[in-house]
Every structure is written in C-alpha cells, then in structure tokens.
Write a protein that holds these residues in place. Sequence first.
Motif, PDB file in Angstrom:
ATOM      1  N   VAL A  48       0.945  -1.261  -0.061  1.00 29.41           N
ATOM      2  CA  VAL A  48       0.114   0.162  -0.126  1.00 29.41           C
ATOM      3  C   VAL A  48       0.827   1.358   0.019  1.00 29.41           C
ATOM      4  CG1 VAL A  48      -1.672   1.257   1.103  1.00 29.41           C
ATOM      5  CG2 VAL A  48      -1.964  -1.023   1.147  1.00 29.41           C
ATOM      6  N   GLN A 106      -1.117   2.779  -9.497  1.00 32.82           N
ATOM      7  CA  GLN A 106      -2.060   1.652  -9.760  1.00 32.82           C
ATOM      8  C   GLN A 106      -1.556   0.706 -10.916  1.00 32.82           C
ATOM      9  OE1 GLN A 106      -5.653   4.042 -10.110  1.00 32.82           O
ATOM     10  NE2 GLN A 106      -6.485   2.870  -8.299  1.00 32.82           N
ATOM     11  N   HIS A 113      -1.694  -0.744  -4.297  1.00 33.97           N
ATOM     12  CA  HIS A 113      -2.834  -0.063  -3.815  1.00 33.97           C
ATOM     13  C   HIS A 113      -2.704   1.151  -2.996  1.00 33.97           C
ATOM     14  CE1 HIS A 113      -4.973  -4.060  -4.473  1.00 33.97           C
ATOM     15  NE2 HIS A 113      -4.067  -4.584  -3.676  1.00 33.97           N
ATOM     16  N   GLY A 158      -4.125  -1.821  -9.216  1.00 34.71           N
ATOM     17  CA  GLY A 158      -4.380  -1.564  -7.468  1.00 34.71           C
ATOM     18  C   GLY A 158      -5.521  -0.626  -7.238  1.00 34.71           C
ATOM     19  N   ASN A 159      -5.845  -1.016  -6.169  1.00 28.49           N
ATOM     20  CA  ASN A 159      -6.969  -0.232  -5.780  1.00 28.49           C
ATOM     21  C   ASN A 159      -6.776   1.336  -5.113  1.00 28.49           C
ATOM     22  OD1 ASN A 159      -8.742  -2.590  -6.325  1.00 28.49           O
ATOM     23  ND2 ASN A 159      -8.377  -3.405  -4.178  1.00 28.49           N
ATOM     24  N   GLU A 160      -7.969   1.960  -5.095  1.00 29.40           N
ATOM     25  CA  GLU A 160      -7.559   3.219  -4.394  1.00 29.40           C
ATOM     26  C   GLU A 160      -8.817   3.281  -3.201  1.00 29.40           C
ATOM     27  OE1 GLU A 160      -8.576   8.019  -5.338  1.00 29.40           O
ATOM     28  OE2 GLU A 160      -8.503   6.573  -6.806  1.00 29.40           O
TER      29      GLU A 160
END
Length: 457
Positions: A42, A65, A70, A145-147
């Motif tokens: 992260v 990303q 993340h 990746g997520n946000e």
Amino acid sequence: MADSSGLIVSVSGIRGIVGSALTPEVATRFARAFGQHCYPGVVLVGRDSRPSGRMLRHAVIAGLQASGCHVEDIGIVPTPTCGVLVRARGASGAIQITASHNPAPWNGLKLFGADGAVLPADQGRIIERAYYADSDPHVAWDGIGNETELRGMEEEHLQRVLQYLNRDLIRQAEFRVLLDTNGGAGGPLAIALLSELGCDVIPVGTEPDGDFVHPPEPTPAHLVELAPRVAAEQADLGFVLDPDADRLALISSKGVCLSEELTLALAVQSRIEQDAGSSTGPIVINMSTSRVLEDIAHRAGLKLIRTAVGEANVVERIRSESALIGGEGNGGVIDPRIGWVRDPFIGMGLILEHLARHRQSLSDAVLQLPRYTMRKLKVDLPLDRWPAVAEQLVRSFQTVAQIDRTDGVRIAWPDQWLHVRPSNTEPIVRIIAESPTDASVTSLCEATQRIFRDVLE
C-alpha cells in the motif's frame, strides 16, 4: 540535478514548474517507478495545498495503480503527517505532492519509505534510474491496484505530539499566538494543536487553499508585512509555517522576526530540559547549522554530531546514534519520538513548553542563547571549477583551522566557522559563515571571496 526540461530529479524525488518541467506524464512515470519499488504494498498519497496538486494527484495515483500498488489517498496533509501515517498504517511507502517552500508555479513529488522517512540516497538512486529507464512493464488489467480515500487523518499526528508535551504547564501560561500558515497544509493541525494547549489563536491564512499571501519560504525577508501584526494583536509570539508544514519560523511579541536557526535551538533546549539533565543521546545537525547548537550541547554535556546537508542525512545519524533530537537550521525540528521528518508541530509545543517553564517571553528566551552573526552568500561558479576552489580553500586554512570535507568544505575555528558547498542543481556555490560579530563574519566572507577570485582569474 536538473534535466533539459528544467525538472529537478534527486534521490528524494522530483520538482519543477508545473506545465513545463513537471507534467502529468512525468508525474505518472515517476510514480510508476516508485510503485515498482513498493509493489505489492500500500502506498499513501498526500499533498500540500497548491492548486496544481489536484491534477498531479490523479497522475500519481494512476502511476502507482499501473504498477500494481494499492493507494490510500490521505488528501491535504502536512509533510510530517504523511511520514507519521506511513508507519501508523503499515504502508510500504508514500508520495507527498509538494514543492515545499518553492513559489506557487512549482510542485513536486517527495518519496517516503516504509519507515516513514524520506528515502535514503541508495534507494532514491534506484527510483531515479528506473524513472529514466522507463522500462518496467505495466500490470495487466486484473492487476491494477485499488484506491481508498481517507480524510481527517491528522488526529494520529496530533495525539503523538501531545503525548510528549507538558500540556498542563503550557495551558497555565495562556499564550496568545498569531499563527500564519500562508494557505498551506498545516493550518488545521496547527490550530488543533494550539487549541489543545490552551492557546488563544489568531489565525492568518490558515485555510489550506494554496493562496500564498507572501512568498512561501518563511524567512525574515518574506515576513516584513506580517511581523508587525504580532505586536498589533498583542500576541505573545507568532508561528509561521511553510506550505507543506515542515519548517517553523518565529516572531517575537515586539514584531521582530527571528532567525530560523533559533527555532531549532529553542526546541533542542526545551527537549534537554524535559529530561531534567538525564539526557545521554547526542544532538544531530547538519554542517550549515548555527554553532548555537554546539554551545547548547556542550552546556548539557551532550555530544553534537554534524552531517552533510539534507534531511535524509540528518535522520540517518539520528537513528544510528539513538540521538535525543536533531534538525536543520532552516526551522526544521526532527524529534525521533514523533517521526523521521522535520516537524514544526512538536517544534511549536517544545518552544511553548520552554517559555512556560521559565515564564519568559520569546525575546527573553533568545537573550539567554549564545549570540552569533551568520551570513549566507551565493557565488556563480561553473561546476567543473569547484575542485580547484575547494583545494585552494583547504590550502589557505588547513594550518589554522579544522577542515571537514564531508559535504563541500567546512572550516572551523574555536568561535567561528565557514561552510562552502556546490549546489547539486545549478552552477552556484553556497557560502555560509558564522562568527561572534558582524565585522568578523564580514572579514571571513571577504577572505573566502578573494580565494574564489584568485582561482578564477
């Protein structure tokens, strides 16, 4: 160093004028290089209040990303808060979008490691090489990746600072404080801290809207219009932060701007007093910081260590030496109890605690410190001529003073010193000298400039 576009690329990140040197494409590429370093963890993304940060935020998050990281978007936060949150949230690193004290057209990306410190030089060089190579592949569609968006995260930082202050003592003093954050990121946290400490706060430019009413660097020359307000408002003192809130300047109740060197001196003095004489760890400062700190350390029986200029260099020695406190003479206080970043919030607290403990005004507290005169000059010099100048400086002074070549050339006598170092980003050399009197520091600077002329003629 600066590339052909004017973008300044260093081991700690990049900075440049937005729209010419620093573009969305550059930000995305640099963030992707950093993301490869942090993958698969992260990465936090914070920013100061510059309007260009809104655009760069999207570019940075896209780059991270695209490398598979993340992202936790922590919004507008002070730079030291970003460092605190990296450790608190167990992140693999962070990018703070900021140009620190540079003018409004500038912005940049500052890189943090998993320890919440600015990347050390060896790791920074890896990112720098990856940025220029631009050869790392993007992840596939199912690896992006997520946000997550997080807000109100300054509370973690606030509580950590309050933990190490004598709140009751400070509250009893009932300080009236003028606070100027110049539209930067530090306003909300600074107001929260001072309110917790029982201060009557007079806010000036404390909305983080990026509206810089005066030049961003909080030096006395830039605060001439603000300073009289401290006296006019009958405040006990004034605190001024730079846009990303990692530097602290002081103004006395008389409306006098103090040298940024004294910010660190007063904070260190207070930190020593907190331990009531039981301190054993050294104090760490850089080569260009006032010798007032040497005198304070000597009086307390503590070792003083000097490093090359640069926050990362100071932090590295604070950690390796288990130092009590450290910092830089630009108003940067680094307290290892809080984090590994220059932190004006613990700086404000320590200074208020010192004034409350001694029942002194800021002006009276300064009178108790040793007095020196510092002079800072810049000389145009092609970088290929620096070795000859450096050798001549050593030859001229080596029989009468101590020479240190850790960072440029530093020459020290029992009561004065001279530090000459080339810039990493432009063809200039910086000369910093400090001596007990204005006449003696002038003489020292003139002797140094004669050496430059002799070499260049």
